[in-house]
Every structure is written in C-alpha cells, then in structure tokens.
Design an enzyme around this catalytic site. Structure first.
Site, short mmCIF file in Angstrom:
data_model
loop_
_atom_site.label_atom_id
_atom_site.label_comp_id
_atom_site.label_asym_id
_atom_site.label_seq_id
_atom_site.Cartn_x
_atom_site.Cartn_y
_atom_site.Cartn_z
N ARG A 125 30.16 5.65 0.98
CA ARG A 125 29.13 6.60 1.39
C ARG A 125 29.76 7.81 2.06
NH1 ARG A 125 24.03 8.35 0.36
NH2 ARG A 125 22.55 8.10 2.08
N THR A 423 20.26 9.95 -8.90
CA THR A 423 21.48 9.18 -8.68
C THR A 423 21.80 8.57 -10.03
OG1 THR A 423 20.90 8.81 -6.38
CG2 THR A 423 22.34 7.17 -7.34
N THR A 441 26.21 8.85 -6.44
CA THR A 441 25.22 9.92 -6.33
C THR A 441 25.80 11.17 -5.70
OG1 THR A 441 23.02 10.42 -5.40
CG2 THR A 441 24.51 9.13 -4.03
N GLU A 443 23.07 12.88 -4.32
CA GLU A 443 21.76 12.92 -3.68
C GLU A 443 20.70 13.42 -4.67
OE1 GLU A 443 18.63 12.58 -0.87
OE2 GLU A 443 20.30 11.46 -1.62
N ASP A 465 19.76 12.63 3.88
CA ASP A 465 19.24 11.27 3.98
C ASP A 465 19.10 10.82 5.43
OD1 ASP A 465 18.84 10.80 1.33
OD2 ASP A 465 20.56 9.49 1.04
N SER A 489 21.16 4.65 3.19
CA SER A 489 20.93 4.78 1.75
C SER A 489 19.99 3.67 1.29
CB SER A 489 22.25 4.67 0.99
OG SER A 489 22.04 4.57 -0.40
N SER A 490 19.43 3.86 0.09
CA SER A 490 18.63 2.81 -0.55
C SER A 490 19.34 2.23 -1.78
CB SER A 490 17.28 3.37 -0.99
OG SER A 490 16.50 3.75 0.12
N GLY A 510 17.16 6.54 -8.06
CA GLY A 510 15.76 6.73 -7.71
C GLY A 510 15.46 6.90 -6.24
N GLY A 511 16.46 7.25 -5.40
CA GLY A 511 16.16 7.41 -3.98
C GLY A 511 15.63 6.11 -3.40
#
Length: 611
Positions: A125, A423, A441, A443, A465, A489-490, A510-511
């Site tokens: 990340r 992403t 990603t 973002e 984010d 993050s997801s 997909g966020g």
C-alpha cells in the site's frame, strides 16, 4: 456494444451461463478491440481468446485484459511460477490498463505456497509523506473539496507497486525482475489496440489530462481522444521498465526515476494558462527511500469446513469478508430462497462495514482488533441484529470486537468514506499448485491525472482514501492521515483452501464495493453451488452501511427488489459493480480460470496445456 447496452443485458448473460462452452486457451479469433499479440514461444502470430473461462493442466491466468493474461501465460510456459507470472501480468496491465494500475500506485499480494501449504501476504500500500498530519486535507479547519484533492500532488502517496514486485520475486519467485518485465516492455514499445473501454475512460479524464502536458501528450495523441482500433504505444514506459529491469527498483526508490516522481508531486507540471488550481504535495526523496513492503500474516477464518485467507489491515478487505462470512455461517444459505439469501447477505455486509469504519486503519499507528473482527464469537454477537422480516437501517452503529455483547453496539455510527472504483485484479496458478491473488491500483480512474514527464505512467491519488475529517468529533476515526501512514483500503484478494489445498482464489476492483463483490461471489460459488464463472457473472448488490443498497440492473429490474423493499430495504441502481477474476482447482487436478463475461468489456481467462 456500448457500456450501457452491455450492462442492460447482464442478467440475460448470467442466465445463459449454463450453456457456456469451455474453451481451451489456444489459437483463435481476436478479441474485439485487441490485436493478435505475438507469442514469442511460437514462430507464428496467435490470438489469445478473450474468453471468460478456460481449463487446463499447466497453470492459469485470469485478468481483465487479454494482452496482460498472455504476458502471464508466456512466463508460465517458460517454466516460471505463479509469482513470476503475476508480476508479468501486473506489469502488462500497467500498459493496457494504465488508468487502473501501474508503478505509480500500490496494492496487496496474497500468495499460496504449495510445498508448505501456507498463505503469505505482502502489503504494498502507498504511504503518506512523513510530514503528513491529521489536517492534511483541511484548509482553515474545513475539508478541501474532494475533486480538488484528487487532481493534485497532495493526493499522491509513496508508490508501492515496484517494491511489491521486487519483494515477491525475491521471496517466492523463480525469475528475475529483468525477465518478467520483458513481455510488458515489448507491449509498451509495440503498442496495443485501443478499445471502447480505453477510449471512454480517456474521455472521462480528458479535461484533467489537457491540463497536464505530459498526460495530454501520452493519452490525447494529436490533441484528440484515441480512436478505437488505433495502436497506442508508450515508449516512455518501455524505457522506464527497461530502467527498472537493468538497475533494479533502486532507480525508483533512490535514483533518477524517484527524483522525477518527487519533482512532479512537489511541482505539478500544469499547462500554462490552465484555470485549474493544482496543489503541490510534500513527498520527498526521503519518503521514497524509507518505503517498505510489509510481509505479514493473512486474515483467516473457517467457513463450512474451508479455510478463507485474505488481506489483513491496512486493508479492511480480509477482516470485513471474514466477519460477513462468519455472520452468514449460521444460516443455511444453500436452502434459502433468493429473497431470504439477498436479505441476509445485505445485512451481513451492512454490519461488517459498520465495524470496519470504527476499527480498521493502519495497524502501525492504530490499535486494530483484527482477531476480534474475524472471530466467530463477535460475528455471532452481531448476527442477532438480523431479522428476517425487517431490514436494519444505516448508518448502523459498530459493535466492540474486544468485548462482544449479544446484539451490542458501541459508539456512534459513521458513514463509509468514498473510495475510487477503478482498480484491477489478477489471479494466477501454476503447474506446481502455487496460487496468487493480487489486487493493485492507482485509486480512481486515471489516478491523480498527472503523468510523470518522460516516464509514461500516472501517479496515484491514493491518499484520498483517508478520511478528510472525523465523521464525529466524539468517536475516534482510525483512518485519518498521519506521517508515513497507509490509508485504509477495501482490496480483498482472497484464497480458499480445503485441508491445506486450494479450492478457489479471487478478487475484484471496485473501491469499497470490492468487499461485497468478493463476498457475494464466494457465497454464490461455495453456498449457492454456482460454477465460478456464473458466480462471477451473477448480478450484484452492494451494501456498505449506507441508507440505500446499490443494485446492478439484473437485480434492480427484478421482482426481488420489490420483495425486499417490502421489508424495509431501500435501493439505488449502479450500472456496474466490480470486475472479478478467479481460479479454481478442479477435482481432477486441472485449473479453471474464470473472468467477467460482460463487465469492463469482459475479462480474459487463459490456461497452459501440458505438452
């Protein structure tokens, strides 16, 4: 077919999934909008099928793009393992899917080792500058406009993708970075054919790109949108990949490439006369030198005799998927009606998001109760909130995983923060049984909109984010900015094992919808008995502790919507949620690769056949 038209037929496509013919990944007709790439292992040009499913013995790759899947397959054919092929696929996606991923961003790498039967992960990340404080996105005490922050140096985190590739290869790969970057380097130099999705995404970013000469020069050739069917080349990126291949990632984290990134962030190269206010960031060479990929244990939960492994914080994907599965475990999901199943799925997701908003942040700076969030005891305490004949309302207050109480809630409810939806995810398996699920990603679509001059890639806007400000002054927000902090993050790359052996691996872009997409696909496949490709294609719902649950057209236009509204659910339509790829180990030892049939123009599942 336009995106809107493709999406309206989503339900019909899913319904026809049972008649799908399994096609081996070999020579065939060209995928729409893509040329036939040259297979360097053969003397003639062959075309990879852009097919949503393929089956074979020698390994598998599934991604959104046929050129990227072909890059991974080429590495597997030459004896590389799943880790090698995953990095090759990701590098190729940096060429053909540059608005979704690339070396200007970051991601999460989940890997299964067949020899030790263990799952291990890498947190790649992005991180905030070491100068960042909680007021990073405040001006005079007020949060800055979101869109202004996105298109700025202020939104750019220290990139982690190149370091992730290097770390994965050194730890678990069998090939060098130099070797696995070759397919992507050739692809960037030779070019790929522009399709409708690429043109549309460029059009969505046109106004931003025009304000940055380097972005306009690359993505608006001749000052115009790229034409569908034209060849898009990126010689700057080819040279950048060559530099990484020959000099190593030190070129980015302590070299000329890194200096170019820092210069771009600190003084964004805006077009003269542009009316856009582009704030500078505070990324430094020291931030790049200090960056580290984190090796850490995955999240784990048992589910109906299976072991489900995911990504631990700083991602909320692993904890949230695990909590929702644990909530659903006490339900006989396979025997529920479609209405009952969707109701319980929606409520499990709502509860999991309520808890992630209160508890999940960067564990280096926050006290994240990961074990509590993934425990069956906590899930059981939360599951009692669900009633079959009445929907919960959002925002729902969180529970306390440290001290679970039946139907207990603690603190104030907090809305889910926005995360960009563009992403990409890839899933790879090899002939030895190793598996990789990798989500990466920059973002949102197009990231910050800023191409590093003469380097050929976009910078991320990942720091958006973070929460810009606490949802409530009286409740601690674990996702506020901080020095060197990783934004929540997801991303949810997931691997499922049975008795230590792979069953299925998958993930999605997909966020924040990534979590619900992965959850729904798993439940469709594991509980509802859908073949993996059908579980991926099925219409989706996404509840993220919001007042309304998002539905794709296949559910929005279904009688199920009215049935669920009758018990208190509220909905809004979302034309497209996620874009899953996955691999499955079949009982006879073969690999099945599966991807989208329709979303994002369809994915590309490929396999290697034994010679």
């Amino acid at each position: 077919m336009t995106r809107a038209r493709r999406l309206t037929v989503l339900g019909a496509v899913a319904a026809l999934a049972g008649s799908l013919v399994v096609v081996p990944a070999a020579a065939g007709s060209a995928a729409p909008g893509r040329p036939a790439p040259v297979d360097r292992d053969r003397a003639t040009t062959v075309t990879p099928e852009k097919t949503p499913v393929a089956v074979g013995h020698g390994g598998a790759v599934s991604s959104v793009d046929p050129d990227a899947s072909a890059a991974g397959i080429s590495v597997l054919k030459k004896g590389g393992n799943a880790v090698d092929a995953a990095v090759a696929t990701a590098a190729a996606l940096g060429v053909t899917e540059p608005y979704s991923a690339g070396i200007g961003g970051g991601g999460y790498f989940v890997s299964y080792d067949a020899r030790s039967r263990t799952v291990r992960t890498l947190d790649g990340r992005e991180t905030a500058p070491r100068s960042a404080g909680k007021d990073l996105f405040l001006e005079n005490g007020t949060p800055l406009p979101f869109d202004d922050v996105v298109t700025s140096g202020l939104s750019v985190g220290t990139p982690g993708t190149a370091a992730t590739w290097d770390t994965a290869l050194r730890k678990w790969g069998s090939r060098s970075l130099h070797q696995v970057l070759r397919p992507a380097q050739r692809l960037a130099a030779d070019g790929f054919t522009v399709d409708e999705t690429f043109r549309r995404q460029t059009a969505d970013n046109e106004a931003r790109f025009r304000d940055f000469p380097a972005s306009a020069r690359l993505y608006l050739p001749g000052g115009k949108l790229p034409v569908v069917g034209s060849t898009m080349k990126n010689p700057d990126l080819a040279r950048t990949y060559r530099e990484l291949a020959t000099k190593g990632i030190g070129a980015l984290y302590d070299g000329a490439l890194g200096r170019d990134i820092v210069r771009t962030v600190r003084k964004p190269p805006v077009r003269a006369g542009s009316p856009r206010t582009v704030r500078p960031g505070d990324l430094t060479a020291g931030d790049l030198r200090a960056y580290r990929v984190l090796s850490q244990a995955p999240t784990h939960t048992g589910y109906r005799g299976l072991d489900v492994y995911g990504m631990a914080p700083s991602s909320s994907g692993g904890t949230s998927v695990a909590e929702a599965l644990n909530i659903l475990e006490k339900s006989e999901v396979s025997r529920l009606s479609e209405k009952q199943y969707l109701h319980r799925f929606i409520e499990a997701a709502r509860i999991a998001f309520a808890d992630r908003g209160r508890w999940v942040g960067d564990p280096a700076q926050e006290d994240v109760p990961t074990k509590g969030l993934t425990s069956q005891r906590f899930a059981d305490a939360r599951a009692c909130l669900i009633h079959d004949n009445k929907a919960l309302t959002s925002p729902l207050a969180p529970g306390d995983p440290r001290h679970p109480e039946r139907c207990g809630t603690g603190g104030r409810a907090a809305p889910t923060t926005y995360e960009g939806e563009n992403t990409t995810h890839l899933t790879v398996a090899d002939k030895w049984g190793n598996v990789v699920a990798y989500t990466l990603t920059i973002e949102q679509t197009g990231g910050s909109g800023i191409v590093v001059p003469h380097r050929g890639f976009l910078l991320n806007n990942e720091l958006t984010d973070f929460s810009f400000a606490p949802a409530s002054a009286s409740v601690h927000d674990p996702n506020l900015p901080g020095p060197g902090k990783r934004p929540r993050s997801s991303m949810s790359p997931t691997i499922v094992l049975r008795h230590g052996r792979p069953v299925v691996a998958l993930g999605s872009p997909g966020g924040a919808t990534i979590i619900t997409t992965v959850l729904q696909t798993l439940v469709n496949h594991l509980d509802r008995g859908m073949p993996l490709v059908d579980a991926i294609a099925a219409p989706r719902a996404s509840q993220r502790n919001a007042a309304r649950t998002e539905l794709e057209p296949g559910l929005w236009n279904s009688p199920l919507r009215r049935q669920l509204e009758a018990i208190g659910h509220a909905f809004k339509e979302n034309p497209e949620i996620g874009a899953t790829t996955g691999v499955q180990r079949l009982p006879d030892g073969r690999w099945l690769a599966a991807a989208e049939k329709v979303r994002r123009g369809g994915g590309s599942a490929r396999v290697v056949h034994r010679s």
